[in-house]
Design a protein around this motif. Structure first.
Motif, PDB file in Angstrom:
ATOM      1  N   CYS A 105      41.116  33.538  37.256  1.00 40.31           N
ATOM      2  CA  CYS A 105      40.238  34.124  38.256  1.00 40.31           C
ATOM      3  C   CYS A 105      40.398  33.313  39.543  1.00 40.31           C
ATOM      4  N   LYS A 106      40.836  33.987  40.626  1.00 37.54           N
ATOM      5  CA  LYS A 106      41.101  33.237  41.865  1.00 37.54           C
ATOM      6  C   LYS A 106      39.855  33.054  42.714  1.00 37.54           C
ATOM      7  N   LYS A 107      38.967  34.068  42.700  1.00 36.56           N
ATOM      8  CA  LYS A 107      37.845  33.981  43.639  1.00 36.56           C
ATOM      9  C   LYS A 107      36.506  33.821  42.923  1.00 36.56           C
ATOM     10  N   CYS A 108      36.539  33.275  41.698  1.00 36.27           N
ATOM     11  CA  CYS A 108      35.286  33.167  40.952  1.00 36.27           C
ATOM     12  C   CYS A 108      34.457  31.991  41.459  1.00 36.27           C
ATOM     13  N   ARG A 132      30.262  29.485  29.474  1.00 37.14           N
ATOM     14  CA  ARG A 132      31.316  29.532  28.453  1.00 37.14           C
ATOM     15  C   ARG A 132      32.675  29.134  29.013  1.00 37.14           C
ATOM     16  N   LYS A 133      32.837  29.205  30.338  1.00 39.96           N
ATOM     17  CA  LYS A 133      34.130  28.828  30.942  1.00 39.96           C
ATOM     18  C   LYS A 133      34.073  27.406  31.496  1.00 39.96           C
ATOM     19  N   TYR A 164      35.308  50.910  37.333  1.00 34.53           N
ATOM     20  CA  TYR A 164      35.978  50.239  38.455  1.00 34.53           C
ATOM     21  C   TYR A 164      37.478  50.084  38.231  1.00 34.53           C
ATOM     22  N   GLU A 165      38.197  49.944  39.351  1.00 35.50           N
ATOM     23  CA  GLU A 165      39.617  49.597  39.353  1.00 35.50           C
ATOM     24  C   GLU A 165      39.743  48.545  40.445  1.00 35.50           C
ATOM     25  N   SER A 166      40.437  47.428  40.167  1.00 30.78           N
ATOM     26  CA  SER A 166      40.501  46.409  41.217  1.00 30.78           C
ATOM     27  C   SER A 166      41.818  45.650  41.205  1.00 30.78           C
ATOM     28  N   LEU A 167      42.185  45.176  42.367  1.00 26.08           N
ATOM     29  CA  LEU A 167      43.395  44.361  42.535  1.00 26.08           C
ATOM     30  C   LEU A 167      42.968  42.914  42.761  1.00 26.08           C
ATOM     31  N   PRO A 168      43.855  41.955  42.445  1.00 26.79           N
ATOM     32  CA  PRO A 168      43.500  40.540  42.642  1.00 26.79           C
ATOM     33  C   PRO A 168      43.135  40.247  44.108  1.00 26.79           C
ATOM     34  N   SER A 169      43.686  41.027  45.046  1.00 30.24           N
ATOM     35  CA  SER A 169      43.400  40.784  46.457  1.00 30.24           C
ATOM     36  C   SER A 169      41.931  41.059  46.765  1.00 30.24           C
ATOM     37  N   GLY A 170      41.223  41.722  45.829  1.00 33.21           N
ATOM     38  CA  GLY A 170      39.811  42.014  46.073  1.00 33.21           C
ATOM     39  C   GLY A 170      39.591  43.484  46.395  1.00 33.21           C
ATOM     40  N   ARG A 171      40.678  44.243  46.615  1.00 28.55           N
ATOM     41  CA  ARG A 171      40.504  45.675  46.876  1.00 28.55           C
ATOM     42  C   ARG A 171      39.990  46.346  45.605  1.00 28.55           C
ATOM     43  N   ARG A 172      38.927  47.160  45.750  1.00 32.18           N
ATOM     44  CA  ARG A 172      38.230  47.620  44.551  1.00 32.18           C
ATOM     45  C   ARG A 172      37.710  49.046  44.726  1.00 32.18           C
ATOM     46  N   TYR A 173      37.808  49.825  43.657  1.00 32.31           N
ATOM     47  CA  TYR A 173      37.200  51.161  43.649  1.00 32.31           C
ATOM     48  C   TYR A 173      36.081  51.139  42.606  1.00 32.31           C
TER      49      TYR A 173
END
Length: 873
Positions: free
Chosen positions: A278-281, A317-318, A824-833
């Motif tokens: 997870c890059k932006k967590c 948990r992480k 939802y559908e999402s890309l790592p860049s943060g673009r999300r539907y």
């Protein structure tokens, strides 16, 4: 020559079109509106080598090219996350290059003997190739086989009809490294159904088309309307056959592979575990800051508290031990108990180490936190042997607070049972804890210690403890014998041997000595609940009429409840009553105020819940025991959701009344004992002894005493699923409960009235997340359910006359219920539907009728009280 697997022609290049689609949606929804994505490409296949000694041993080369990633359903441009992005941009340059590097399969009689690829290939592209390679495995005769493919080693069945082959894979049989856990009780858990079928159409001995479909359905057991499905489809279609490269002339497979590319290695066809980072967590402390305000004690009956609790657990948990300790050490007194609830419920090695380092059992000033930690351990959804060992070690050490020592051993009992239920009874940690409790019980001299170990057994329910429990029930006095009997009452009737029933009959009928009413009624309940014989029922019915006043009425009420609620023993009771007709009238017309009654709280398609309420008074109108239970059950399982018992004894002196026979020497006492989600908690004392009673009575504000307050993780289901097209899916259901139960007892000597109240305030939040993760795109669905409710139970007794008046009220306040589904559908860049639908409704409140006699009494009690509202004493 004849082959028993598909056979390719020499010098030909077979050009296929390939697509792999993933859909995620609600179980009953049609796929047109689902979230998902499609990967499509060309696939080139050619024969490299055929074994000169066995023409059914072939090497084939498979190359993926022209990769496209797109929506699985048409989306308007504004909602299309892939819009304006090239495949290279979506997947990433080096991943795309890796995906297009060819693989080589050795097929022997249609089965994949070896899968050759590159060693340092990224896991997720390797898995997509494994998904494609697995499609090429098939046999051309009907029958069953054990096969290894991307899903693991699975039981597979083939059905062949002319040029069509159907392959069915039993996904629940697949042997593959599984990650995840389930909840302790089936009612609180989720269940999965999975199917996989592939249809092959052949032409000229090779593949013309393949259609594969895999379905996973996940359902929440307690509400089967809440669930998710994942559908994975693969298609391979032959577009053309062209002239292709010639064969490589070699004797051995190894030399062909070497000639082709010396970097090739044989790799397992079984999928490898891949986790996307997870890059932006947010960090754990950032996440905590964002939910902190919902976790204050006064907000604990709100759904938002339960929601925050669940998201916090997921992040803990992480986290590492140090990250967890940083929050625990910096938090204030008000919020710490809720932090402890969450950290304990996370049940990771790091969370346990952090708590054991932070909590000092030698320090009595932090006992409130120690108790929260222990109860959260007791409610653990999938406890480990390590947790039980840590608690055993703590118990053997120094503990400053006696109540914490009691709670600790009671919770050890709960963990023993949970581990035994999962085939863990023989684990060294469990064996040691069992031995400790049993041996210390036998050595215990003080009543308080005996009671403590008995309560631990009330959670552990060890079959080997039954003989000891019988001894304590029959030969001890007062609270000890009472507790021992209530422990026996919690065992499944299948454990209650002839010996148990004989002892209970002796206690009830007082064959050896006089026993208290509370003990005798528990013994009767055990007999009537464990498949009683005709004679046992007859003897109990014959005793009614010869019993002390209120006990007569109580037993009569218990028998009527068995009949009205159609309990298992009702058939035998009806038979006996029919044969006893002559004796009945006088015996069954007893007056009194005690009662026992059961009814439904809810009846639903998946689960139902029942309440039972019984109250036993002494002959002078003072409460001896009130017992309120809520059970939840489905077709196969049962859960004791809650029990609140208020017990009192020796209070006759307050109203200058005469104690009942056999109860003249009982010390004044009142207290409360609770079971929550099958876990017996440490009992709470209202007062002990006459002077304590008097001082509390004259200062009584009627303020309720908190019995249990906190956050409980009820549903804890997490599974990783390997899809046969390559990506990994995960399914999680978490259910949290924010709970606040309080109880109290107040007296008014002036109005000769006493009032017992129990208030249950609960908020429940369930979150389900089903997600498919392909590294470069994630798609999934989140489902949430939330409800807040209050259940009040009040009993008012007026003892100015006999039979005294008792009014019981049980009310459920109206409850907001909300549910939402987000796809939802999402890309790592943060673009999300995202697409979200929700529904909020108010469930009507309910005043539970209990029984007719009670309704009549309530009218009398509240009819005579018009002028008495000024003050209590």
């Amino acid at each position: 020559g004849h082959t028993t697997g598909p056979s390719l022609n020499n010098d030909k290049l077979y050009k296929f079109a390939y697509s792999a689609e993933v859909y995620v949606d609600r179980v009953k929804a049609s796929l047109q509106k689902s979230a998902g994505y499609r990967i499509s490409s060309g696939v080139d296949v050619n024969l490299l080598w055929r074994n000169p000694d066995n023409d059914d041993d072939q090497l084939i080369k498979i190359t993926i090219r022209d990769v496209q990633v797109e929506n699985v359903n048409e989306r308007p441009a504004a909602k299309n996350i892939f819009k304006g992005k090239s495949t290279e941009k979506i997947i990433g340059k080096e991943y795309l290059e890796a995906l297009q590097r060819p693989i080589v399969l050795e097929l022997v009689r249609g089965k994949v003997k070896n899968f050759y690829s590159y060693q340092n290939e990224p896991g997720f592209t390797q898995n997509i190739k494994r998904g494609l390679a697995s499609l090429f495995q098939l046999q051309l005769h009907s029958g069953a086989a054990h096969e290894v493919d991307i899903s693991g080693k699975c039981n597979t069945t083939y059905h062949v009809r002319q040029d069509q082959v159907t392959k069915t894979k039993a996904l629940d049989s697949c042997e593959i490294e599984k990650q995840g856990f389930t909840s302790h009780n089936q009612i609180l858990d989720a269940s999965t159904k999975a199917t996989s079928a592939t249809i092959y159409v052949l032409e000229d001995g090779f593949i013309k088309s393949i259609k594969a479909e895999e379905n996973y359905v996940l359902l929440l057991n307690s509400r089967r309307k809440t669930g998710a499905k994942i559908v994975s489809k693969q298609r391979l279609e032959l577009k053309s056959v062209q002239a292709g490269p010639g064969l490589i002339a070699e004797k051995q497979v190894a030399s062909v592979i070497k000639k082709l590319d010396s970097s090739y290695v044989a790799v397992s066809l079984v999928a490898e575990r891949v986790k996307s980072e997870c890059k932006k967590c947010p960090s754990l402390s950032e996440h905590w800051q964002s939910i902190r305000e919902h976790m204050y004690p006064e907000k604990l009956s709100k759904a938002e508290a339960a929601r925050s609790f669940l998201s916090f657990i997921q992040n803990i948990r992480k986290a590492t031990k140090d990250e967890i300790l940083q929050i625990i050490r910096s938090e204030n007194k008000e919020l710490l108990p809720q932090v402890v609830d969450a950290v304990t419920s996370a049940q990771t090695p790091a969370s346990l180490e952090a708590l054991l380092e932070f909590l000092d059992f030698k320090d009595a000033s932090t006992s409130a936190l120690q108790e929260r930690f222990l109860y959260a351990c007791g409610f653990a959804s999938h406890p480990s042997e390590t947790l039980l060992k840590s608690l055993t070690a703590t118990f053997k050490g120094d503990i400053a607070n006696e109540e914490i020592r009691e709670t600790l051993v009671i919770v050890m009992g709960a963990l023993i049972r949970k581990l035994c239920d999962r085939e863990g009874c023989k684990l060294p940690g469990v064996v040691e804890a069992k031995r400790l409790i049993l041996s210390r019980l036998e050595k215990a001299k003080k009543d308080d210690n005996v009671k403590m170990y008995l309560l631990a057994l009330k959670n552990a329910l060890l079959p080997e403890a039954i003989p000891l429990l019988l001894k304590y029930a029959e030969s001890e006095e007062g609270p000890v014998s009472n507790v021992a009997a209530t422990v026996l009452q919690r065992y499944d009737p299948s454990f209650l041997t002839k010996e148990v029933k004989a002892t209970m009959n002796r206690i009830y009928h007082q064959n050896r000595k006089v026993h208290e009413k509370t003990l005798r009624t528990t013994a009767a309940a055990i007999i009537l609940n464990s498949n009683p014989s005709y004679m046992e029922v007859k003897n109990i019915l014959l005793s009614i009429g010869e019993l002390p006043l209120e006990m007569n009425k109580y037993m009569l009420s218990m028998i009527q409840d068995i009949l009205h609620f159609e309990m298992p023993s009702s058939k035998t009771v009806r038979q006996v009553l029919k044969d006893m007709r002559a004796h009945n009238y006088d015996r069954f017309s007893k007056t009194g105020s005690s009662s026992a009654y059961s009814g439904y709280v809810t009846r639903g398609p998946d689960i139902s819940s029942t309440y039972s309420l019984d109250i036993l008074y002494s002959g002078s109108g003072i409460l001896r025991r009130s017992n309120m239970n809520i059970h939840i059950f489905d077709r196969n399982a049962e859960l004791h959701a809650s029990q609140v018992v208020i017990e009192a004894q020796g209070l006759e002196s307050i109203i200058a009344a005469t104690p009942d026979e056999g109860e003249e020497n009982l010390d004044s006492f009142a207290g409360m004992s609770a079971i929550l989600f099958d876990v017996q908690l440490r009992p709470v004392t209202f007062f002990q002894g006459y002077s304590d009673l008097m001082s509390k009575m004259f200062s009584a504000t009627g303020d309720p005493i908190s019995v249990v307050k906190g956050l409980i993780l009820l549903t804890d289901y997490s599974q990783e699923i390997q899809l046969q097209s390559g990506p990994r899916a995960s399914a999680e259901f978490l259910g949290g409960l924010a709970i606040d139960i309080s109880g109290g007892m107040e007296f008014s000597l002036w109005y000769r009235e006493s009032k017992t109240s129990i208030k249950n305030r609960v908020a429940m939040f369930i979150a389900g997340n089903t997600e498919v993760d392909s590294f470069f795109v994630k798609t999934g669905m989140e489902t949430t359910l939330e409800v807040e409710t209050t259940l009040d139970f009040i009993s008012t007794v007026q003892f100015s006359q006999y039979p005294f008046l008792v009014c019981m009220q049980m009310d459920r306040a109206e409850s907001p219920f909300r549910r939402y589904v987000t796809k939802y559908e999402s890309l790592p860049s943060g673009r999300r539907y995202t697409a979200r639908r929700g529904k909020a409704e108010l469930l009507a409140g309910n005043e539970y009728p209990l029984h007719q006699e009670n309704s009549n009494m309530c009218r009398k009690v509240f009819g005579t009280k018009s002028d008495s509202s000024s003050n209590w004493f």
